[in-house]
Write a protein that holds these residues in place. Structure first.
Motif, mmCIF file in Angstrom:
data_model
loop_
_atom_site.group_PDB
_atom_site.id
_atom_site.type_symbol
_atom_site.label_atom_id
_atom_site.label_comp_id
_atom_site.label_asym_id
_atom_site.label_seq_id
_atom_site.Cartn_x
_atom_site.Cartn_y
_atom_site.Cartn_z
ATOM 1 N N VAL A 95 0.869 -1.179 0.000
ATOM 2 C CA VAL A 95 0.000 0.000 0.000
ATOM 3 C C VAL A 95 0.904 1.228 0.000
ATOM 4 N N HIS A 96 0.678 2.118 -0.966
ATOM 5 C CA HIS A 96 1.523 3.300 -1.136
ATOM 6 C C HIS A 96 0.629 4.538 -1.129
ATOM 7 N N CYS A 97 0.840 5.420 -0.151
ATOM 8 C CA CYS A 97 0.008 6.617 0.029
ATOM 9 C C CYS A 97 0.774 7.858 -0.422
ATOM 10 N N LEU A 118 3.483 -0.513 4.251
ATOM 11 C CA LEU A 118 2.860 0.783 3.987
ATOM 12 C C LEU A 118 3.949 1.819 3.726
ATOM 13 N N LEU A 119 3.873 2.473 2.564
ATOM 14 C CA LEU A 119 4.828 3.512 2.193
ATOM 15 C C LEU A 119 4.102 4.842 2.038
ATOM 16 N N LEU A 120 4.815 5.916 2.330
ATOM 17 C CA LEU A 120 4.284 7.271 2.171
ATOM 18 C C LEU A 120 5.262 8.088 1.343
ATOM 19 N N THR A 121 4.776 8.696 0.259
ATOM 20 C CA THR A 121 5.582 9.676 -0.467
ATOM 21 C C THR A 121 5.275 11.046 0.121
ATOM 22 N N PHE A 122 6.320 11.732 0.574
ATOM 23 C CA PHE A 122 6.176 12.964 1.365
ATOM 24 C C PHE A 122 6.704 14.160 0.581
ATOM 25 N N ASN A 123 5.879 15.228 0.511
ATOM 26 C CA ASN A 123 6.303 16.465 -0.157
ATOM 27 C C ASN A 123 5.499 17.624 0.419
ATOM 28 N N HIS A 124 5.795 17.971 1.676
ATOM 29 C CA HIS A 124 4.984 18.951 2.394
ATOM 30 C C HIS A 124 5.861 19.954 3.138
ATOM 31 N N PHE A 125 5.340 21.173 3.286
ATOM 32 C CA PHE A 125 5.862 22.122 4.263
ATOM 33 C C PHE A 125 5.016 21.966 5.523
ATOM 34 N N LEU A 126 5.639 21.708 6.669
ATOM 35 C CA LEU A 126 4.902 21.568 7.922
ATOM 36 C C LEU A 126 5.356 22.650 8.897
#
Length: 385
Positions: A95-97, A118-126
């Motif tokens: 599962v890739h989110c 479970l994988l997450l692709t991350f591209n955010h300013f937090l």
């Protein structure tokens, strides 16, 4: 003896119920296509009628739809029910989110299913850390966070409740298409891509900067044309921009062009102006660089790191500062050959990090190792029992 796992044997569920069309959404589509072309079985979970759904339909990608209308990013019981129902079928190996907002409900559902990585692709300013007790409890279910660059990796490590070893850089995964040979001419073609209604204010700043730039280019004997590439569905923002263009009497300078593909603008423009201030990494900017097109970047930490490493591949400007943008455009137009030479020299380095071949190899390796690791864990647990 370890059993060899191949990515083309895996059935992967890609989670992207977003109504936007940014780098993460485009990457979800691209990853589905790569897996399908490799012989794997991708299935995309998305919102019916969204940008993601329309693009997936063009590519004939199989989809499962969110049963609601628009997903609540904070807490959506319908989304959790959808995920529970889908994952109970036990037909997915990975599962890739593709968005941090959608990972929490997914973690909750998968806590009871230790088989599936479970994988997450991350591209955010937090603006704040995501490290409360319940976030730590849920996030332990994430096996790996994939980032596009060193800057996004550092953001993830600093703000998410995850160990450093779980955050990896995969690069941008940008395909490289041949660009027609440049011919020296007096007409310089500038361009930007409009991704949605929220881009209006940023594009307006670019048009004001261009309006101030015209007298300077006339003095230099340079004629400038500016193209706005956008989808046919964006009639509302197009109408608003047309009114601004008429008011500034720039009809002969600014034109609207259809966004035929992700790569089509970079076959036409000599300079690409990016307006993507809300993303640490933007795929269009890297497409431009790999197409030997200088870029005017939004000034963020991640873009400054690019300009620090490859100094003359472009310039940066501050949001809402039309005067600075005008001066940077003029600087780039006057010294265009300097930027083109740097792009030529830096091409292989950028390709090695952000090219599609390197990205595909890294992500395939992540999938195979994580699936094999989960499989070994379950077998070991079964043997103990």
């Amino acid at each position: 003896m370890k059993e060899r796992v191949h990515v083309n044997d895996l059935t992967t569920l890609f989670i992207c119920p977003s109504t936007e069309w940014r780098t993460l959404e485009r990457k979800a589509i691209a990853d589905c296509l790569y897996l399908r072309d490799s012989g794997g079985n991708p299935i995309l979970f998305c919102v019916k009628g969204s940008y993601v759904d329309r693009e997936a339909d063009k590519k004939d990608l199989p989809r499962i739809y969110y049963t609601g209308q628009k997903l609540d990013r904070l807490f959506d019981l319908r989304y959790i029910r959808d995920m529970s129902k889908i994952l109970k079928e036990n037909r997915f190996d990975i599962v890739h989110c593709y968005n941090l907002d959608f990972i929490w409900g997914l973690c909750f559902v998968l806590l009871s299913n230790p088989k599936v990585p479970l994988l997450l692709t991350f591209n955010h300013f937090l603006n704040y850390t995501q490290k409360s007790l319940w976030q730590r409890w849920l996030f332990r279910r994430v096996d790996l966070i994939i980032t596009f660059s060193q800057t996004t990796k550092e953001i993830a490590q600093e703000t998410l409740p995850v160990s450093l070893r779980k955050v990896k850089i995969a690069g941008g995964g940008i395909d490289i298409l041949p660009r027609p040979e440049r011919v020296e001419k007096l007409v310089k073609r500038l361009g930007t891509i409009v991704c949605g209604a929220e881009d209006y204010e940023r594009v307006k700043v670019v048009i004001y900067a261009l309006h101030a730039l015209i007298p300077s280019t006339v003095d230099l004997g340079i004629r400038v044309e500016f193209s706005l590439f956008m989808e046919d569905e964006q009639e509302e923002i197009k109408k608003a921009l047309e009114e601004l263009i008429v008011t500034l009497e720039m009809n002969e300078v600014v034109s609207f062009k259809p966004l035929l593909s992700e790569y089509s603008p970079f076959k036409e423009v000599d300079v690409f102006v990016s307006t993507s201030f809300e993303e640490p990494f933007n795929d269009y900017e890297i497409m431009a660089l790999l197409s030997h097109v200088p870029v005017i970047f939004p000034r963020t930490a991640s873009r400054q790191s690019i300009l620090l490493k490859y100094k003359w591949v472009g310039e940066s400007y501050y949001f809402e500062d039309a005067r600075e943008l005008k001066s940077k455009l003029l600087k780039l137009l006057i010294n265009e050959q300097v930027y083109l030479n740097e792009l030529q020299e830096s091409h292989e380095q950028i390709k090695d990090l952000h090219g599609i071949e390197a990205y595909a190899q890294r992500v395939s390796g992540f999938y195979e190792r994580l699936y094999a690791k989960r499989l070994r864990y379950l077998r070991h647990k079964a043997n103990l029992n």
